[in-house]
Design a protein around this motif. Structure first.
Motif, PDB file in Angstrom:
ATOM      1  N   GLU A  74      -6.160   6.092 -12.373  1.00  0.00           N
ATOM      2  CA  GLU A  74      -6.708   5.811 -11.042  1.00  0.00           C
ATOM      3  C   GLU A  74      -5.859   4.769 -10.311  1.00  0.00           C
ATOM      4  O   GLU A  74      -5.514   4.942  -9.136  1.00  0.00           O
ATOM      5  N   LEU A  75      -5.491   3.692 -11.011  1.00  0.00           N
ATOM      6  CA  LEU A  75      -4.650   2.671 -10.390  1.00  0.00           C
ATOM      7  C   LEU A  75      -3.252   3.197 -10.104  1.00  0.00           C
ATOM      8  O   LEU A  75      -2.677   2.906  -9.051  1.00  0.00           O
ATOM      9  N   ALA A  76      -2.709   3.973 -11.021  1.00  0.00           N
ATOM     10  CA  ALA A  76      -1.384   4.550 -10.800  1.00  0.00           C
ATOM     11  C   ALA A  76      -1.399   5.463  -9.576  1.00  0.00           C
ATOM     12  O   ALA A  76      -0.485   5.421  -8.751  1.00  0.00           O
ATOM     13  N   ASP A  77      -2.453   6.270  -9.431  1.00  0.00           N
ATOM     14  CA  ASP A  77      -2.569   7.145  -8.260  1.00  0.00           C
ATOM     15  C   ASP A  77      -2.698   6.337  -6.965  1.00  0.00           C
ATOM     16  O   ASP A  77      -2.126   6.716  -5.941  1.00  0.00           O
ATOM     17  N   LEU A  78      -3.451   5.238  -7.011  1.00  0.00           N
ATOM     18  CA  LEU A  78      -3.580   4.381  -5.829  1.00  0.00           C
ATOM     19  C   LEU A  78      -2.219   3.870  -5.383  1.00  0.00           C
ATOM     20  O   LEU A  78      -1.884   3.914  -4.199  1.00  0.00           O
ATOM     21  N   TYR A  79      -1.438   3.386  -6.335  1.00  0.00           N
ATOM     22  CA  TYR A  79      -0.148   2.813  -5.983  1.00  0.00           C
ATOM     23  C   TYR A  79       0.837   3.892  -5.549  1.00  0.00           C
ATOM     24  O   TYR A  79       1.589   3.707  -4.591  1.00  0.00           O
ATOM     25  N   ARG A  80       0.837   5.042  -6.236  1.00  0.00           N
ATOM     26  CA  ARG A  80       1.718   6.133  -5.823  1.00  0.00           C
ATOM     27  C   ARG A  80       1.374   6.590  -4.404  1.00  0.00           C
ATOM     28  O   ARG A  80       2.265   6.856  -3.596  1.00  0.00           O
ATOM     29  N   GLY A  81       0.088   6.671  -4.095  1.00  0.00           N
ATOM     30  CA  GLY A  81      -0.330   7.051  -2.745  1.00  0.00           C
ATOM     31  C   GLY A  81       0.162   6.050  -1.710  1.00  0.00           C
ATOM     32  O   GLY A  81       0.634   6.428  -0.635  1.00  0.00           O
ATOM     33  N   PHE A  82       0.053   4.765  -2.039  1.00  0.00           N
ATOM     34  CA  PHE A  82       0.560   3.716  -1.147  1.00  0.00           C
ATOM     35  C   PHE A  82       2.058   3.890  -0.925  1.00  0.00           C
ATOM     36  O   PHE A  82       2.537   3.852   0.214  1.00  0.00           O
ATOM     37  N   LEU A  83       2.817   4.081  -2.000  1.00  0.00           N
ATOM     38  CA  LEU A  83       4.268   4.239  -1.871  1.00  0.00           C
ATOM     39  C   LEU A  83       4.627   5.485  -1.069  1.00  0.00           C
ATOM     40  O   LEU A  83       5.557   5.455  -0.255  1.00  0.00           O
ATOM     41  N   ASP A  84       3.892   6.573  -1.273  1.00  0.00           N
ATOM     42  CA  ASP A  84       4.146   7.799  -0.517  1.00  0.00           C
ATOM     43  C   ASP A  84       3.904   7.587   0.976  1.00  0.00           C
ATOM     44  O   ASP A  84       4.715   8.000   1.810  1.00  0.00           O
ATOM     45  N   ARG A  85       2.794   6.929   1.317  1.00  0.00           N
ATOM     46  CA  ARG A  85       2.502   6.658   2.728  1.00  0.00           C
ATOM     47  C   ARG A  85       3.559   5.732   3.327  1.00  0.00           C
ATOM     48  O   ARG A  85       3.980   5.903   4.475  1.00  0.00           O
ATOM     49  N   TRP A  86       3.993   4.744   2.544  1.00  0.00           N
ATOM     50  CA  TRP A  86       4.989   3.802   3.022  1.00  0.00           C
ATOM     51  C   TRP A  86       6.319   4.502   3.303  1.00  0.00           C
ATOM     52  O   TRP A  86       6.963   4.260   4.317  1.00  0.00           O
ATOM     53  N   ARG A  87       6.724   5.410   2.420  1.00  0.00           N
ATOM     54  CA  ARG A  87       7.976   6.159   2.621  1.00  0.00           C
ATOM     55  C   ARG A  87       7.906   7.000   3.896  1.00  0.00           C
ATOM     56  O   ARG A  87       8.865   7.047   4.669  1.00  0.00           O
ATOM     57  N   ILE A  88       6.791   7.667   4.103  1.00  0.00           N
ATOM     58  CA  ILE A  88       6.626   8.502   5.294  1.00  0.00           C
ATOM     59  C   ILE A  88       6.695   7.636   6.553  1.00  0.00           C
ATOM     60  O   ILE A  88       7.378   7.982   7.526  1.00  0.00           O
ATOM     61  N   ALA A  89       5.993   6.507   6.532  1.00  0.00           N
ATOM     62  CA  ALA A  89       6.008   5.601   7.691  1.00  0.00           C
ATOM     63  C   ALA A  89       7.409   5.043   7.914  1.00  0.00           C
ATOM     64  O   ALA A  89       7.877   4.963   9.059  1.00  0.00           O
ATOM     65  N   PHE A  90       8.095   4.667   6.862  1.00  0.00           N
ATOM     66  CA  PHE A  90       9.452   4.130   6.954  1.00  0.00           C
ATOM     67  C   PHE A  90      10.357   5.154   7.641  1.00  0.00           C
ATOM     68  O   PHE A  90      11.116   4.833   8.557  1.00  0.00           O
ATOM     69  N   ASP A  91      10.268   6.400   7.219  1.00  0.00           N
ATOM     70  CA  ASP A  91      11.074   7.455   7.826  1.00  0.00           C
ATOM     71  C   ASP A  91      10.763   7.578   9.322  1.00  0.00           C
ATOM     72  O   ASP A  91      11.668   7.728  10.149  1.00  0.00           O
TER      73      ASP A  91
END
Length: 194
Positions: free
Chosen positions: A117-134
């Motif tokens: 659950e925690l790993a999924d939370l952090y992966r989701g955060f990183l995925d959203r951050w990458r999309i926003a960065f782009d």
């Protein structure tokens, strides 16, 4: 008339207590008993708000990530170059509170290795951050604020690694003594994009 209790506010208070305990003593120090004691609750009273330690830890992780996202995506300017600078500056820990939050996230990373659950939370955060960065890079390119052409994956990976490294460095230097170095790195990174 019975006192009205704001349960959402109580949950936020419990999460803040958990953050402070993790910051001071690491993940293992954040037991249900220590959280209850520090929050001023009877030992079993936390169960009214969270079913167990893992749910408090998840809420703590979510809280920190939500604070980071809110700060990064805050509207600061109509200028695409300034928005990009703000977005890139935000995850580099600068203040005592940001450094503390980063240190708590580091403590939670180890637990996330064995908690899906925690790993999924952090992966989701990183995925959203990458999309926003782009999106920020694309907007800055369209506005003429940067010259580098897409795709931006390598730049995003580089900067993400620097941000994660900055959090680790701050574990050893919580006094903020590395902030000036992060500013210099950000200036150099943006100069390369220009």
């Amino acid at each position: 008339m019975p006192k009205v209790i704001d349960h959402d506010e109580r949950r936020r208070e419990i999460v803040e207590v958990a953050k402070q305990i993790i910051l001071k003593g690491g993940f293992e120090a954040a037991t249900m008993r220590s959280i209850a004691t520090e929050a001023g609750f009877a030992n079993g009273a936390l169960k009214h708000y969270f079913p167990g330690k893992d749910s408090i830890v998840a809420a703590t992780f979510e809280s920190i990530l939500a604070e980071m996202e809110a700060a990064a995506y805050a509207p600061v300017s109509d200028d695409a170059g300034e928005r990009l600078r703000h977005f890139l500056r935000t995850p580099l820990p600068r203040t005592e509170e940001e450094i503390a939050s980063g240190r708590v996230v580091l403590a939670l990373w180890e637990h996330a290795m064995s908690n899906d659950e925690l790993a999924d939370l952090y992966r989701g955060f990183l995925d959203r951050w990458r999309i926003a960065f782009d999106r920020y890079l694309t907007a800055a390119k369209d506005a003429g604020a940067i010259a580098v052409e897409p795709p931006y994956d390598v730049l995003i990976d580089e900067y993400t690694s620097v941000v994660i490294g900055a959090a680790v460095v701050n574990l050893m230097h919580p006094d903020g003594s590395r902030v000036a170095a992060y500013d210099r790195y950000l200036d150099g990174f943006l100069a390369r994009l220009g």
